[in-house]
Design an enzyme around this catalytic site. Structure first.
Site, PDB file in Angstrom:
ATOM      1  N   SER A   1      -1.320  -2.828  -8.797  1.00  0.00           N
ATOM      2  CA  SER A   1      -1.410  -1.766  -7.793  1.00  0.00           C
ATOM      3  C   SER A   1      -0.212  -1.701  -6.853  1.00  0.00           C
ATOM      4  O   SER A   1      -0.100  -0.772  -6.071  1.00  0.00           O
ATOM      5  CB  SER A   1      -2.694  -1.927  -6.975  1.00  0.00           C
TER       6      SER A   1
ATOM      7  N   LYS B   1      -9.274  -1.077   0.499  1.00  0.00           N
ATOM      8  CA  LYS B   1      -7.880  -0.849   0.899  1.00  0.00           C
ATOM      9  C   LYS B   1      -7.786   0.135   2.066  1.00  0.00           C
ATOM     10  O   LYS B   1      -6.954  -0.029   2.964  1.00  0.00           O
ATOM     11  CB  LYS B   1      -7.088  -0.331  -0.302  1.00  0.00           C
TER      12      LYS B   1
END
Length: 812
Positions: A708, A751
Site C-alpha cells: 500500500s 487508515k
C-alpha cells in the site's frame, strides 16, 4: 562450629571420653588461672560449660587453623557461642561476651574429610577487647568466676537432689537414651558439675544455654535448670499419653473397618449397597431428561454395562463418570429468549457506545427470531484491534437476549482434543471444552464467545484445532457435533457463536467462510471521550473506592489524555491512564488532604508525566522527497513517512527501515516507473546514472511490509528528482503497477482514523476503494477531502505543487 550433643548422646558407644569430673579434678580446675589472652573459637550450635567434655566438628578454615596451632602449643583456647548460628563468617560483634576456657584433648580426622576436636571446659571468662582478627580471633580476657562459695544447707541439697531425680526420670522415659546414663548421673558428686553437665545436655536453644552459662548465682542457676527439666519431663509425659491414645484410636479404626466390611456384605446381600444407590440416582436423573429416543437408548445400554461391571474394577469409575456427564448435560434444555427489541437496543446502548453496525445486526437477528422461532443462530466474527470492545460485546449480547454466557479463550490452543475431547479409553480422558462449558451453564442455547480465534495453532502432531472449529462453526453441521468422549451427537445449532480476532490473516480460509465478519475498526476522539464519560470513569471510580463527587474529569482533560498519552484504536490504554489519575486522587483522599475534585490539564503532567505522543507528527512540505503514507497495523491505522535522499554516485537504489519483500518490490517498481516516464515529468534521464537514491521509512525497529505504500514511494522519488514541494497535510495509500495503474488496498477505515488523528486534510486513494468509503460512517469522514485516482500521473498531479522547495538540490 560444632554439632549439638543432647542428653540422649551421653552414652553413645562411639564417644571416646566419658564426661565425668572427680572432686580432685574439680579442685585442680578451680585452682587454674584464666590466661590474660586467648585464641577465640566461635561455636555455631552449642555452648560449652566448665568441666563438660564435648566433641565439636570444625569446618571453617580459620577455626581449623586455630585448633591445629593450639593443639601443638599449650592446648588452651577460648570457646564462645555465636549469637546467630546462621552467620557463616562471624565478626566479634556476632559473638557473646562470656565464654569458656577449653582444653583440647584430642583432634580426629574423620573419613568424610571433616576435623573433629574433643574439648573440655575449664573456667568461664569475659572478653575485654580483641587483639587480633587474622588468621583467627585473639582477645584479652578476664575471669568471669565470682568466687562465690557453693551454697550449703538442706534447701540446696534438696534442689540438687531434685535436679538429679528428674534427669534420671527423663533418661528412663526416653527410649533413645541408654539406661547406663542413669549410672553416670548418679555418680556425679559435685553439685557445680552436675548443674553444668545437665545444662550442657538440656534440650533447649543456645540462647537459653548461654543465659545459664552467664548466671553467677549457683542456687538460681540450679532452680532454672530444674524448671527446664520439669518442662522436658512434662513434654515426655504428654508424648507418652498421645502415643497411647493413638494406639487405642488405631485399634478402634481396625475394628470399625472390619464392621464396615461386614455391613457392606450384608447390604450387598439385601441389594442396598452404595453402588446400587449411585445407579438409582443416575436412573432418577435420566427419568427427568427430555432427550430423544436415540439418546435414551444409548444411556440405557451404557447403564447395563455399568451394572455388569465389578465396582472394584478401574473401568467402573470411568463408566460412572461418563454416565454422570450424560445426565448432567442440558439435552434439549433452552433458556427463553427475551425478544423485546426495544429492551435489547437499550441494553446494547447502555453497555457500548457507538458500534452501530453490530447493534443493527443483533437487532435484525432478534427480529427474525421473533418471527421464526426455529431460526439457526448466526455465527458472527468481530474483527478489530485490541481494546475496541469485542469480548465485552458478547456479554452484552447475552444480557440483551436473556441467555447464558460462555467465554472460551482459544489463544494458544494446539490440541484438537481440547475442543473434541479424548476417547474414553485414555487414562484421564475428558470431554472437550465445548461440552464441558455447556454442562457448566446448563443450557443448550447460550451465547458462546470464542475469543482470539486468530491465535489458534494450525496443523501439528496433536491434530488441527482450526479444522475442529470448522464443524463447530458450520450451521449446516453443528446440529450433530461429535465429541470423542461423549460418543454421541450433540446439537449445537441453537448456540449463538461469536468469534473475535485481531486479524483475519491467520484464520483458516474455510473457517473464515463460515463466519459473518463484522469489522470494529476503532474509535474517533469524540467517541473515546463519550466512552470514558459513560463507562471507563464510573467503572474506575467504583473499583478504586472513590466517590463520584471526589473526582471529576472535564472534556478538555479527557481529550488531552487521549491525544497526548495514548495511541490506540481502542480504549484499553485510556482506561489505564484514567485509573492512574484516580489512584493519584485516591492517595490524597486517603491521607485526608484537601484537593479539588476537578482534574486540571496541568495535573496531567505531574500524574502521567510529559506527553508520550505528539498530537500530530511533523507533516511539512519544506523538504523534497518526504511524503506521508497510511498504514494498517493489528492495533489500528498509523501514518508513516517515506523519505528519499539523493547523493552523487552511480545510480544505486538503497532501501532501509526494516522493510519486507513486498515493500521493497514496491520501491523498485516506483523507481523503474519514474525512470521510464522521466520525459513526461521533465526529469533528465542522465540524472539516474549520476545520483544514488536512498529510500528510508522511519521507525526502523518496526517491521513494515505490504504494497500500500507504492504511490507514496513514487511521489517521494518524483519530489526528490524534481525538488517540487508535496501538498501540505496530504496523505495517500495505494498499490502501483509498472503500467502506472493505482490498485485498491485494505484497511481503509483504520487508515482514515489514523489520518484524522494526525490532522491530515487530503487523502489520495484508488478509485476502486471508493466503495469502501461509502460504507464508512459520515462522522469518520468529516473534515477529509478524498481524491480518487486511477493512474500514477493523476497522483503526481494532485500531490506535487509546481513550486520548488526552499534551497533545492542542484542536480544538473
Amino acid at each position: 562450629m560444632s554439632n549439638y550433643m543432647a542428653l540422649s548422646d551421653i552414652m553413645d558407644p562411639e564417644t571416646e571420653f566419658f564426661p565425668l569430673l572427680s572432686s580432685e579434678d574439680e579442685e585442680l580446675m578451680n585452682a587454674e588461672e584464666v590466661p590474660g589472652d586467648l585464641p577465640i573459637l566461635p561455636l555455631r550450635n552449642t555452648v560449652l560449660f566448665p568441666g563438660v567434655v564435648i566433641p565439636i566438628t570444625v569446618g571453617r578454615d580459620k577455626s581449623i587453623k586455630l585448633i591445629k596451632e593450639s593443639y601443638k602449643g599449650d592446648k588452651t583456647i577460648g570457646v564462645v557461642a555465636q549469637k546467630d548460628p546462621e552467620v557463616e563468617d562471624p565478626d566479634i560483634e556476632d559473638l557473646h561476651k562470656v565464654g569458656t576456657v577449653a582444653r583440647l584433648i584430642k583432634i580426629l580426622q574423620m573419613p568424610d574429610g571433616n576435623t573433629t576436636a574433643i574439648i573440655q571446659g575449664k573456667k568461664r571468662f569475659e572478653i575485654i577487647e580483641v587483639i587480633e582478627k587474622d588468621p583467627y580471633f585473639k582477645a584479652k580476657v578476664q575471669s568471669y568466676e565470682k568466687n562465690a562459695p557453693v551454697p550449703d544447707g538442706k534447701s540446696f541439697e534438696a534442689l540438687i537432689s531434685s535436679v538429679k531425680d528428674i534427669a534420671v526420670q527423663i533418661v528412663e522415659k526416653s527410649p533413645a537414651i541408654p539406661s547406663e546414663a542413669v549410672f553416670a548421673i548418679n555418680n556425679i558428686e559435685s553439685a557445680v558439675f552436675l548443674v553444668n553437665f545437665v545444662s550442657s545436655n538440656l534440650n533447649v536453644d543456645n540462647d537459653e544455654k548461654q543465659h545459664l552459662l552467664e548466671m553467677t548465682d549457683l542456687d538460681a542457676r540450679a532452680k532454672r535448670v530444674l524448671e527446664l527439666l520439669s518442662k522436658e519431663l512434662q513434654m515426655l509425659d504428654l508424648k507418652f499419653d498421645i502415643q497411647k491414645k493413638v494406639k487405642v484410636d488405631m485399634d478402634k479404626q481396625q475394628r470399625d473397618f472390619m464392621l464396615n466390611q461386614q455391613l457392606k456384605t450384608i447390604q450387598e446381600e439385601l441389594g442396598g449397597g452404595p453402588h446400587e444407590m449411585e445407579i438409582r440416582e443416575l436412573n432418577e436423573k435420566a427419568a427427568k431428561k427430555n432427550w430423544s429416543d436415540n439418546i435414551a437408548e444409548t444411556f440405557k445400554n451404557e447403564m447395563i454395562k455399568l451394572q455388569r461391571m465389578n465396582p472394584s474394577a478401574a473401568e467402573y469409575s470411568i463408566q460412572l463418570n461418563y454416565l454422570e456427564l450424560f445426565v448432567e448435560l442440558p439435552w434439549e434444555e433452552y433458556t427463553k429468549d427475551n425478544l423485546d427489541l426495544n429492551h435489547a437496543q437499550q441494553v446494547l446502548d447502555e453497555d457500548h457506545y457507538g458500534l452501530v453496525k453490530i447493534k443493527e445486526r443483533i437487532i435484525e437477528y432478534l427480529a427474525v427470531l421473533k418471527l421464526k422461532n426455529n431460526m439457526k443462530a448466526p455465527i458472527l466474527c468481530f474483527v478489530g484491534p485490541p481494546g475496541v470492545g469485542k469480548t465485552s460485546l458478547g456479554k452484552s449480547i447475552a444480557r440483551a437476549l436473556g441467555r447464558k454466557y460462555i467465554r472460551m479463550s482459544l489463544g494458544g490452543v494446539r490440541d484438537e482434543a481440547e475442543l473434541r475431547g479424548h476417547r474414553k479409553t485414555y487414562i484421564g480422558a475428558m470431554p472437550g471444552r465445548v461440552i464441558q462449558n455447556l454442562k457448566k451453564v446448563k443450557s443448550s442455547n447460550p451465547v458462546f464467545m470464542l475469543d482470539e480465534v486468530d491465535k489458534v495453532s494450525g496443523s501439528n502432531f496433536n491434530g488441527d484445532p482450526q479444522a475442529a472449529l470448522l464443524e463447530i462453526l458450520d450451521p449446516e453441521q453443528n446440529n450433530s457435533f461429535y465429541d470423542n468422549y461423549l460418543e454421541v451427537e450433540y446439537d449445537l445449532s441453537k448456540i449463538m457463536f461469536i468469534a473475535t480476532a485481531n486479524t483475519l490473516s491467520t484464520v483458516h480460509p474455510a473457517l473464515r467462510d463460515r463466519m459473518e465478519i463484522i469489522d470494529l475498526s476503532g474509535y474517533l476522539l469524540e467517541e473515546k471521550v463519550e466512552i470514558a464519560k459513560r463507562h471507563l470513569i464510573p467503572k474506575q471510580i467504583e473499583e478504586h473506592g472513590v466517590k463520584k463527587n471526589q473526582v471529576k474529569f472535564v472534556k478538555s482533560v479527557l481529550e488531552s489524555i487521549i491525544e497526548n498519552h495514548t495511541r490506540e484504536a481502542g480504549v484499553r490504554t485510556l482506561e489505564k491512564q484514567i485509573a492512574k489519575v484516580i489512584r493519584n486522587r485516591a492517595k490524597f483522599i486517603a491521607m485526608e488532604e484537601d484537593i479539588p475534585a476537578k482534574v486540571e490539564s496541568a495535573d496531567l503532567q505531574k500524574i502521567l508525566g510529559p506527553p508520550r505522543f505528539q498530537k500530530d507528527k511533523a507533516i511539512t512540505n519544506d523538504v523534497a522527497g518526504v511524503v506521508t503514507g497510511l498504514a494498517w497495523t493489528a492495533v489500528g491505522g498509523e501514518i508513516l513517512f517515506i523519505e528519499v535522499s539523493l547523493s552523487k554516485g552511480k545510480g544505486l537504489l538503497k532501501l532501509t527501515g526494516n522493510l519486507g519483500d513486498v515493500m521493497k518490490e514496491s520501491a523498485s517498481i516506483a523507481f523503474e516507473y519514474l525512470k521510464s516516464h522521466a520525459d513526461q515529468l521533465n526529469i533528465d534521464a542522465a540524472l539516474f546514472e549520476k545520483w544514488n537514491v536512498h529510500v528510508h521509512v522511519p521507525e526502523g525497529a518496526t517491521p513494515k511490509d505490504g504494497p500500500s505504500a507504492g504511490i507514496t514511494m513514487l511521489t517521494a522519488l518524483t519530489s526528490a528528482f524534481t525538488q517540487r514541494k508535496v501538498r501540505a497535510r496530504m496523505a495517500m495509500t495505494g498499490e502501483i503497477t509498472l503500467r502506472g495503474k493505482v490498485l485498491p488496498v485494505g484497511g481503509i477505515k483504520e487508515k482514515i482514523l489514523a489520518a484524522k488523528r494526525a490532522k491530515v486534510t487530503d487523502i489520495i486513494i484508488s478509485k476502486e476503494n471508493e466503495k469502501d468509503i461509502i460504507e464508512i460512517n459520515e462522522d469518520y469522514l468529516s473534515g477529509l477531502n478524498f481524491i480518487f485516482v486511477d493512474t500514477m500521473m493523476e497522483v503526481l498531479e494532485h500531490a506535487l505543487l509546481k513550486e520548488k522547495v526552499k534551497s533545492p538540490l542542484k542536480l544538473g
